[in-house]
Design a protein around this motif. Structure first.
Motif, PDB file in Angstrom:
ATOM      1  N   UNK A  57      22.082 -16.462 -42.753  1.00  0.00           N
ATOM      2  CA  UNK A  57      21.359 -16.377 -44.004  1.00  0.00           C
ATOM      3  C   UNK A  57      21.245 -14.916 -44.431  1.00  0.00           C
ATOM      4  N   UNK A  66      13.775 -15.429 -51.014  1.00  0.00           N
ATOM      5  CA  UNK A  66      13.898 -16.238 -49.818  1.00  0.00           C
ATOM      6  C   UNK A  66      15.302 -16.129 -49.250  1.00  0.00           C
ATOM      7  N   UNK A 110       8.181 -22.529 -43.252  1.00  0.00           N
ATOM      8  CA  UNK A 110       8.440 -21.474 -42.282  1.00  0.00           C
ATOM      9  C   UNK A 110       7.488 -20.316 -42.558  1.00  0.00           C
ATOM     10  N   UNK A 148       7.181 -16.226 -42.146  1.00  0.00           N
ATOM     11  CA  UNK A 148       7.974 -15.030 -41.875  1.00  0.00           C
ATOM     12  C   UNK A 148       7.042 -13.826 -41.848  1.00  0.00           C
ATOM     13  N   UNK A 157      12.233 -16.038 -39.986  1.00  0.00           N
ATOM     14  CA  UNK A 157      11.344 -17.171 -40.270  1.00  0.00           C
ATOM     15  C   UNK A 157      11.101 -18.018 -39.019  1.00  0.00           C
ATOM     16  N   UNK A 176       4.760 -14.019 -45.105  1.00  0.00           N
ATOM     17  CA  UNK A 176       5.433 -14.706 -46.199  1.00  0.00           C
ATOM     18  C   UNK A 176       5.650 -16.150 -45.754  1.00  0.00           C
ATOM     19  N   UNK A 225       7.436 -19.541 -46.395  1.00  0.00           N
ATOM     20  CA  UNK A 225       8.630 -20.027 -47.061  1.00  0.00           C
ATOM     21  C   UNK A 225       8.699 -21.543 -47.006  1.00  0.00           C
ATOM     22  N   UNK A 280      19.789 -25.533 -45.875  1.00  0.00           N
ATOM     23  CA  UNK A 280      18.401 -25.444 -46.293  1.00  0.00           C
ATOM     24  C   UNK A 280      18.337 -24.497 -47.486  1.00  0.00           C
ATOM     25  N   UNK A 325      15.895 -22.249 -49.622  1.00  0.00           N
ATOM     26  CA  UNK A 325      14.576 -21.644 -49.526  1.00  0.00           C
ATOM     27  C   UNK A 325      14.053 -21.214 -50.892  1.00  0.00           C
ATOM     28  N   UNK A 326      12.739 -21.323 -51.045  1.00  0.00           N
ATOM     29  CA  UNK A 326      12.076 -20.725 -52.178  1.00  0.00           C
ATOM     30  C   UNK A 326      11.851 -19.240 -51.927  1.00  0.00           C
ATOM     31  N   UNK A 327      11.209 -18.572 -52.898  1.00  0.00           N
ATOM     32  CA  UNK A 327      10.991 -17.135 -52.759  1.00  0.00           C
ATOM     33  C   UNK A 327       9.738 -16.826 -51.928  1.00  0.00           C
TER      34      UNK A 327
END
Lengths: 112, 115
Positions: free
Chosen positions: A36, A43, B35, B37, B43, B88, B90, B104, B106-108
């Motif tokens: 990632x 994100x 998750x 982070x 994460x 953070x 997530x 997956x 992920x959002x911000x």
């Protein structure tokens, strides 16, 4: 207990150079290994992923090399560009209802 | 199409307070995962929900709870906040219940600061 160990923690590469990030795992049940990419304030986003039935997967400038016997896999970024500057995470999971387990990340800086 | 959306984006709480974080998955995705982070770390898995049922729980205390609604959106609740909960958070959505089967998204994230 860290299940996925990632190195280096940070990396500085000249523009046009090759960036190499390594990961090692212990759990032999892992059979899905994604990488990632995360930019500041965003994100993580999937970059490339590999399963252990192949030893290498290439997508554009990004290549995953996988060594099942050594339980290691690595990300190679060819012709690194300043826009590649981000934090990169390796991850792993196994079949069934198992979540992704992430490494601690590598902060890559590509300088001109 | 909209990606994974999370709210609020930033929030500040004091120790002992409660927080609720919200997530809307990508349309058509039935699985939502949360998750945490921490700065400088990868994460760490908290919860996964699929079809409104809890499918997995990470190594987090009972102060953390979550649920998924009929429209597949999700909430993460954290009670009795500690300084160490600053992170953070997530949310990630996916088509299937297993992270093993594919991507997956992920959002911000929601940046929580506990003072």
């Amino acid at each position: 207990q860290q299940q996925v160990k990632q190195s280096p923690q940070s990396l500085i590469v000249q523009k046009g150079g090759i960036s190499i990030i390594n990961c090692a795992y212990e759990n032999t049940a892992f059979d899905y290994f994604p990488w990632y990419q995360q930019f500041p304030g965003k994100g993580p986003a999937l970059l490339i992923a590999i399963r252990p039935d192949v030893s290498e997967k290439k997508e554009g400038r990004f290549t995953i090399s996988f060594n099942k016997s050594a339980k290691q896999f690595s990300l190679h970024i060819m012709d690194s560009q300043p826009g590649d500057s981000a934090t990169y995470f390796c991850a792993a999971s196994s079949r069934g209802n198992t979540p992704l387990v992430f490494g601690k990340g590598t902060r890559l800086s590509v300088i001109a | 199409d909209a990606g994974v959306t999370q709210s609020p984006t930033h929030l500040i709480k004091t120790r002992g307070q409660h927080v609720t974080l919200r997530c809307s998955p990508i349309s058509g995705h039935k699985s939502v995962s949360w998750y945490q982070q921490v700065l400088g770390q990868g994460p760490q898995f908290i919860f996964q929900y699929y079809e409104k049922e809890e499918r997995g729980r990470g190594n987090f205390p009972d102060r953390f709870s979550a649920r998924q609604f009929p429209n597949y959106s999700s909430e993460l609740n954290v009670n009795a906040l500690l300084l160490g909960d600053s992170a953070l958070y997530l949310c990630a959505s996916s088509l299937w219940h297993s992270a093993n089967t594919g991507e997956l998204f992920f959002g911000e994230g929601s940046r929580l600061t506990v003072l």
